[in-house]
Design a protein around this motif. Structure first.
Motif, PDB file in Angstrom:
ATOM      1  N   TRP A 142       9.942 -46.127 -23.562  1.00  0.00           N
ATOM      2  CA  TRP A 142       8.928 -46.551 -24.374  1.00  0.00           C
ATOM      3  C   TRP A 142       8.912 -47.495 -25.183  1.00  0.00           C
ATOM      4  CZ3 TRP A 142       5.252 -43.976 -21.946  1.00  0.00           C
ATOM      5  CH2 TRP A 142       5.552 -42.645 -21.517  1.00  0.00           C
ATOM      6  N   ARG A 143      10.090 -47.953 -25.511  1.00  0.00           N
ATOM      7  CA  ARG A 143      10.511 -49.125 -26.145  1.00  0.00           C
ATOM      8  C   ARG A 143      11.593 -50.017 -25.468  1.00  0.00           C
ATOM      9  NH1 ARG A 143       9.718 -47.729 -32.324  1.00  0.00           N
ATOM     10  NH2 ARG A 143       7.930 -46.254 -32.209  1.00  0.00           N
ATOM     11  N   ALA A 144      11.011 -51.081 -24.848  1.00  0.00           N
ATOM     12  CA  ALA A 144      11.997 -51.775 -23.860  1.00  0.00           C
ATOM     13  C   ALA A 144      11.994 -53.355 -24.180  1.00  0.00           C
ATOM     14  CB  ALA A 144      11.487 -51.520 -22.545  1.00  0.00           C
ATOM     15  N   ARG A 145      13.089 -54.022 -23.711  1.00  0.00           N
ATOM     16  CA  ARG A 145      13.170 -55.178 -23.562  1.00  0.00           C
ATOM     17  C   ARG A 145      13.925 -55.783 -22.329  1.00  0.00           C
ATOM     18  NH1 ARG A 145      17.899 -58.860 -24.896  1.00  0.00           N
ATOM     19  NH2 ARG A 145      19.038 -57.032 -25.581  1.00  0.00           N
ATOM     20  N   THR A 146      13.351 -56.684 -21.991  1.00  0.00           N
ATOM     21  CA  THR A 146      13.770 -57.503 -20.616  1.00  0.00           C
ATOM     22  C   THR A 146      13.994 -58.932 -20.990  1.00  0.00           C
ATOM     23  OG1 THR A 146      11.578 -57.742 -20.010  1.00  0.00           O
ATOM     24  CG2 THR A 146      12.723 -55.921 -18.849  1.00  0.00           C
ATOM     25  N   VAL A 147      15.170 -59.434 -20.113  1.00  0.00           N
ATOM     26  CA  VAL A 147      15.515 -60.895 -20.518  1.00  0.00           C
ATOM     27  C   VAL A 147      15.474 -61.309 -19.255  1.00  0.00           C
ATOM     28  CG1 VAL A 147      17.521 -62.444 -21.260  1.00  0.00           C
ATOM     29  CG2 VAL A 147      17.074 -60.323 -22.459  1.00  0.00           C
ATOM     30  N   GLU A 148      14.853 -62.702 -19.044  1.00  0.00           N
ATOM     31  CA  GLU A 148      14.558 -63.287 -17.801  1.00  0.00           C
ATOM     32  C   GLU A 148      15.455 -64.806 -17.938  1.00  0.00           C
ATOM     33  OE1 GLU A 148      13.345 -62.039 -15.515  1.00  0.00           O
ATOM     34  OE2 GLU A 148      12.223 -60.319 -16.573  1.00  0.00           O
ATOM     35  N   ARG A 156      24.945 -57.490 -38.816  1.00  0.00           N
ATOM     36  CA  ARG A 156      24.121 -56.277 -38.752  1.00  0.00           C
ATOM     37  C   ARG A 156      23.580 -56.060 -37.640  1.00  0.00           C
ATOM     38  NH1 ARG A 156      26.741 -55.951 -42.427  1.00  0.00           N
ATOM     39  NH2 ARG A 156      26.470 -55.686 -44.583  1.00  0.00           N
ATOM     40  N   ALA A 157      23.312 -57.015 -36.642  1.00  0.00           N
ATOM     41  CA  ALA A 157      22.963 -56.781 -35.350  1.00  0.00           C
ATOM     42  C   ALA A 157      22.963 -57.908 -34.879  1.00  0.00           C
ATOM     43  CB  ALA A 157      21.363 -56.216 -35.746  1.00  0.00           C
ATOM     44  N   ALA A 158      22.849 -57.722 -33.325  1.00  0.00           N
ATOM     45  CA  ALA A 158      22.412 -58.952 -32.533  1.00  0.00           C
ATOM     46  C   ALA A 158      20.960 -59.581 -32.392  1.00  0.00           C
ATOM     47  CB  ALA A 158      22.883 -58.637 -31.050  1.00  0.00           C
ATOM     48  N   THR A 159      20.830 -60.409 -32.187  1.00  0.00           N
ATOM     49  CA  THR A 159      19.324 -60.984 -32.610  1.00  0.00           C
ATOM     50  C   THR A 159      18.425 -60.353 -31.657  1.00  0.00           C
ATOM     51  OG1 THR A 159      20.309 -63.303 -33.032  1.00  0.00           O
ATOM     52  CG2 THR A 159      18.082 -63.333 -32.670  1.00  0.00           C
ATOM     53  N   PRO A 160      18.692 -60.024 -30.411  1.00  0.00           N
ATOM     54  CA  PRO A 160      17.599 -59.224 -29.637  1.00  0.00           C
ATOM     55  C   PRO A 160      17.580 -57.805 -30.218  1.00  0.00           C
ATOM     56  CG  PRO A 160      19.210 -60.341 -28.228  1.00  0.00           C
ATOM     57  CD  PRO A 160      19.740 -60.666 -29.633  1.00  0.00           C
ATOM     58  N   ASP A 161      18.456 -57.251 -30.607  1.00  0.00           N
ATOM     59  CA  ASP A 161      18.273 -56.143 -31.319  1.00  0.00           C
ATOM     60  C   ASP A 161      17.674 -55.962 -32.565  1.00  0.00           C
ATOM     61  OD1 ASP A 161      19.983 -55.070 -29.184  1.00  0.00           O
ATOM     62  OD2 ASP A 161      21.827 -54.685 -30.187  1.00  0.00           O
ATOM     63  N   ASP A 187      12.498 -63.609 -23.153  1.00  0.00           N
ATOM     64  CA  ASP A 187      12.367 -62.223 -23.328  1.00  0.00           C
ATOM     65  C   ASP A 187      11.171 -61.611 -23.682  1.00  0.00           C
ATOM     66  OD1 ASP A 187      15.094 -63.250 -23.465  1.00  0.00           O
ATOM     67  OD2 ASP A 187      15.338 -62.659 -25.568  1.00  0.00           O
ATOM     68  N   VAL A 188      10.943 -60.416 -23.077  1.00  0.00           N
ATOM     69  CA  VAL A 188       9.981 -59.511 -23.275  1.00  0.00           C
ATOM     70  C   VAL A 188      10.226 -58.295 -23.916  1.00  0.00           C
ATOM     71  CG1 VAL A 188       7.681 -58.542 -22.353  1.00  0.00           C
ATOM     72  CG2 VAL A 188       8.489 -60.769 -21.331  1.00  0.00           C
ATOM     73  N   TYR A 189       9.250 -57.867 -24.916  1.00  0.00           N
ATOM     74  CA  TYR A 189       9.536 -56.717 -25.624  1.00  0.00           C
ATOM     75  C   TYR A 189       8.171 -55.912 -25.548  1.00  0.00           C
ATOM     76  CZ  TYR A 189      13.464 -59.467 -28.157  1.00  0.00           C
ATOM     77  OH  TYR A 189      14.405 -59.956 -28.279  1.00  0.00           O
ATOM     78  N   SER A 190       8.237 -54.616 -25.287  1.00  0.00           N
ATOM     79  CA  SER A 190       7.100 -53.768 -25.270  1.00  0.00           C
ATOM     80  C   SER A 190       7.402 -52.313 -25.878  1.00  0.00           C
ATOM     81  CB  SER A 190       6.460 -53.626 -23.639  1.00  0.00           C
ATOM     82  OG  SER A 190       7.400 -52.938 -23.171  1.00  0.00           O
ATOM     83  N   VAL A 191       6.486 -52.073 -26.658  1.00  0.00           N
ATOM     84  CA  VAL A 191       6.599 -50.682 -27.303  1.00  0.00           C
ATOM     85  C   VAL A 191       5.044 -50.000 -26.742  1.00  0.00           C
ATOM     86  CG1 VAL A 191       6.511 -49.330 -29.586  1.00  0.00           C
ATOM     87  CG2 VAL A 191       7.771 -51.504 -29.465  1.00  0.00           C
TER      88      VAL A 191
END
Length: 351
Positions: free
Chosen positions: A185-191, A129-134, A162-166
């Protein structure tokens, strides 16, 4: 599981640029260019170049809508696997990545997992149904809706943080000084260099670069981090081990939030304004399995990072996703958004 961005190219693809793309060995190429009704020359040139180069890696075409159908035909006629998505930059100041993300997921399932025989049969693809980060990002979005304000999630894993911000859209961003590509406005970054096991040495290196470690701690923590990278199955057995776990987690979370907020990780020149964040959610096994006070303490260190070079949240409440409901809520939201909201509110929203 997620994916890595292995190469980014801008402008027209020449021989050198095309060679660099080939050398990166991508599984999927995202081809964009031009706002809807705007420039068509660059995306047309690049699509034609791929077609003439006998390109066989799947392409997701998400550029100017006026060129889309014609370029799909050009690529398909040349034998290039091509999938069409909505323009990621339909108008100046508007960034719309959702359609391209969905297309990349479908291409990944069809061509990478299926094409490389990583899973036999078509049933697996139908189950996904979705990749885990999604899924987590969707859960974060639903949680933001139910709590009614800005929020941040930091997920400290074994290999990445991972950092998610809304954020609530700022009407002031529509003025003359707005970013051409808009704000996420809704973002994810992966370090990829920050993690509790495989990437633990990267946490120490990054913390040194950020001046978060003195020489003495650098040496002792470096030894502990190397041991964890060499033995990813390591589990803490005493208070000393748990203290080291908490320290590595706090450093990983702090560096990841610094990068996310400063904007370099998201491509935003002005950074992400997290001052109005009301909720900071911590996730990852190191926090879920820690003593409640120690886990919240990791998040408190993030919220008191006054030397980080970014404006801290002014009144954020820290909470740990002990029951790992963010991903579950994201999956549930596809068909049962109200139920997903109730689940997330109950476990993380403070009700």
């Amino acid at each position: 599981a997620g994916a890595d961005v292995v190469h980014v190219a801008a402008g027209r693809l020449g021989a050198v640029e095309l060679a660099a793309v080939r050398a990166a060995r991508p599984d999927v190429v995202l081809l964009v260019g031009g706002t809807d009704g705007g420039d068509v020359d660059t995306v047309t040139h690049n699509a034609t170049r791929l077609a003439r180069a006998r390109w066989r890696v799947p392409v997701v075409l998400a550029g100017n809508v006026e060129a889309r159908d014609g370029l799909r035909g050009v690529l398909a006629a040349a034998g290039v696997p091509v999938t069409v998505a909505d323009n990621v930059l339909p108008r100046i100041g508007v960034l719309a990545p959702a359609s391209a993300r969905a297309a990349i997921r479908e291409v990944f399932l069809r061509h990478v997992i299926g094409g490389k025989r990583l899973s036999r049969g078509a049933r697996f693809g139908r189950l996904v149904r979705a990749a885990t980060p999604d899924a987590v990002l969707t859960g974060v979005e639903v949680l933001a809706d139910v709590v009614g304000g800005d929020l941040v999630v930091v997920d400290v894993g074994g290999a990445t943080t991972d950092v998610y911000s809304v954020l609530t859209p700022d009407e002031r961003a529509d003025g003359p000084g707005r970013e051409v590509a808009g704000s996420l406005w809704r973002a994810r970054t992966v370090e990829g260099d920050l993690g509790m096991r495989w990437s633990a040495p990267g946490v120490v290196r990054a913390a040194v670069e950020e001046r978060l470690l003195d020489p003495a701690e650098r040496e002792t923590l470096g030894v502990a981090a190397a041991a964890r990278a060499a033995d990813p199955g390591f589990l803490p057995v005493d208070g000393g081990d748990r203290a080291v776990e908490g320290r590595i987690a706090a450093l990983a979370a702090t560096v990841a939030l610094r990068r996310h907020a400063r904007g370099a990780a998201t491509g935003e020149r002005a950074g992400r304004d997290l001052r109005d964040v009301r909720l900071l959610v911590g996730s990852g096994g190191v926090l879920r399995h820690a003593d409640a006070g120690a886990a919240v303490g990791v998040l408190t260190q993030v919220l008191t990072d006054h030397a980080g070079g970014w404006p801290l949240p002014r009144a954020a409440r820290p909470v740990v996703d002990v029951d790992y409901v963010l991903a579950a809520g994201g999956l549930l939201a596809g068909e049962h958004r109200a139920a997903a909201g109730a689940l997330l509110r109950r476990h993380l929203g403070g009700d």
